[in-house]
Design an enzyme around this catalytic site. Structure first.
Site, mmCIF file in Angstrom:
data_model
loop_
_atom_site.group_PDB
_atom_site.id
_atom_site.type_symbol
_atom_site.label_atom_id
_atom_site.label_comp_id
_atom_site.label_asym_id
_atom_site.label_seq_id
_atom_site.Cartn_x
_atom_site.Cartn_y
_atom_site.Cartn_z
ATOM 1 N N LYS A 52 0.891 -1.321 -0.096
ATOM 2 C CA LYS A 52 0.035 -0.024 0.033
ATOM 3 C C LYS A 52 0.847 1.244 0.067
ATOM 4 O O LYS A 52 0.785 2.370 -0.802
ATOM 5 C CB LYS A 52 -0.818 0.078 1.144
ATOM 6 C CG LYS A 52 -1.951 -1.016 1.250
ATOM 7 C CD LYS A 52 -2.767 -1.400 2.275
ATOM 8 C CE LYS A 52 -3.659 -2.667 2.383
ATOM 9 N NZ LYS A 52 -4.541 -2.827 3.432
ATOM 10 N N GLN A 96 -4.002 -1.485 9.607
ATOM 11 C CA GLN A 96 -4.402 -2.628 9.252
ATOM 12 C C GLN A 96 -4.631 -3.900 10.219
ATOM 13 O O GLN A 96 -4.249 -3.952 11.342
ATOM 14 C CB GLN A 96 -2.936 -3.389 8.683
ATOM 15 C CG GLN A 96 -2.615 -4.234 8.082
ATOM 16 C CD GLN A 96 -3.196 -4.255 6.767
ATOM 17 O OE1 GLN A 96 -3.602 -3.313 6.189
ATOM 18 N NE2 GLN A 96 -3.906 -5.559 6.249
ATOM 19 N N ASP A 119 -10.672 3.000 4.457
ATOM 20 C CA ASP A 119 -11.030 1.580 4.357
ATOM 21 C C ASP A 119 -12.642 1.240 4.451
ATOM 22 O O ASP A 119 -13.035 0.182 4.110
ATOM 23 C CB ASP A 119 -10.476 0.855 5.662
ATOM 24 C CG ASP A 119 -9.020 0.106 5.383
ATOM 25 O OD1 ASP A 119 -8.982 -0.276 4.187
ATOM 26 O OD2 ASP A 119 -8.350 -0.027 6.220
HETATM 27 N N1 GUN Z 1 -6.811 -6.828 6.613
HETATM 28 C C1 GUN Z 1 -7.502 -7.752 5.311
HETATM 29 N N2 GUN Z 1 -7.871 -6.720 4.734
HETATM 30 C C2 GUN Z 1 -7.706 -5.445 4.985
HETATM 31 C C3 GUN Z 1 -8.112 -4.397 4.611
HETATM 32 O O1 GUN Z 1 -8.649 -4.123 3.296
HETATM 33 N N3 GUN Z 1 -7.824 -3.059 5.261
HETATM 34 C C4 GUN Z 1 -7.330 -3.154 6.406
HETATM 35 N N4 GUN Z 1 -6.995 -2.220 6.978
HETATM 36 N N5 GUN Z 1 -7.143 -4.331 6.933
HETATM 37 C C5 GUN Z 1 -7.179 -5.482 6.354
#
Ligand code: GUN
Length: 291
Positions: A52, A96, A119
């Protein structure tokens, strides 16, 4: 059978974002800034967050990675979230998941400023999305919608079976596919671990979204001829032949299922890159709302 190439579609989105960011810079406007919080050292989370941050660089966004040890106190983590909420330079905040067991994920998500929740996990964004109002939509289902749009996959009136009901993928996916939109306008069935006749339901599907996290769960005998298959799974399987020590497996048994499909996403290179592209799009939108 045709491939829904997420790498290609994501690159097209990133190329466009790069141009849009350069334009902002040329006009002396604010550049999008994503702040990512990573707690502990879960290998998969490390990889995702690194990807990311790298993608932010690629398109010209600012990014900040904030790392904490796995034993950080919930109060300290919430203080950091508040600090980022109050920082006018930060447009998007990403925490995350999963978080260590001693931290209640919903407490952290609820502490996010909904206007920076790129998110789309905060209840305000979930509620808006359910009502079809402008909202940050979770990156994975958002990315899948962008992928269907990119390849002009016809979804109207189709029966979509979503396997998995997580807040991150399955549930929001089912809502987006059922909405009066294009892509969308599907008749949606949500299946999960307690569903009795999963195979029969999948066999009725014009589209299957497999998001349960069980490698090669969807097999050819569960898939109708001509179906669209979207594979959200990315389980790490030990493989000593690989430099990384693992290879990625989807929730779909690709070799046997692919010949039956009209469209299918590969793993890797399908949904994964689209998730990042969608996150970048959300961050750009957040910044644009300030500009
Ligand atoms: N863990 C698995 N997928 C995601 C996501 O799309 N965003 C975040 N913040 N954590 C995750």
């Amino acid at each position: 059978m045709e491939i829904l190439d997420g790498k290609k579609a994501a690159q097209a989105i990133k190329d466009k974002l790069k141009i849009d960011v350069a334009q902002l810079a040329a006009e002396g406007k604010k550049i999008p800034h994503l702040a990512a919080i990573l707690v502990g050292n879960n290998g998969a989370s490390e990889t995702y967050v690194a990807a990311k941050v790298k993608s932010c660089e690629e398109v010209g966004f600012k990014s900040t990675l904030i790392r904490f040890e796995a034993d950080i106190s919930p109060v300290k983590l919430l203080e950091k979230v508040q600090e980022l909420n109050n920082d006018p330079d930060v447009d998007g905040i990403l925490v995350q998941l999963p978080l260590p067991k001693h931290i209640k994920e919903s407490d952290v998500i609820n502490a996010l400023d909904p206007d920076k929740d790129v998110d789309g996990f905060h209840p305000v964004n979930v509620g808006k999305m359910v009502q079809g109002l402008p909202a940050f939509v979770p990156a994975t289902p958002h990315g899948i919608m962008l992928l269907l749009e990119h390849y002009k996959v016809e979804t109207k009136g189709k029966h979509a079976v979503v396997v998995g009901r997580s807040n991150i993928v399955g549930r929001p996916m089912s809502i987006l596919l059922s909405q009066n939109s294009n892509p969308g306008n599907c008749t949606v069935t949500v299946c999960h671990s307690r569903t009795h006749n999963l195979k029969e339901l999948c066999l009725q599907a014009d589209m299957i979204v497999a998001a349960l996290g069980k490698p090669e769960f969807v097999t050819a005998d569960m898939v109708k001829e001509g179906a669209v298959v979207i594979d959200v799974g990315i389980t790490r399987i030990e493989d000593t032949n690989k430099k990384s020590g693992f290879r990625l497996k989807g929730d779909v048994q690709y070799e046997t299922v692919a010949p039956k499909c009209s469209w299918i996403t590969p793993v890797p290179g399908g949904v994964g890159p689209m998730t990042i592209a969608a996150l970048l799009r959300n961050t750009f939108t957040s910044c644009a709302q300030k500009n």
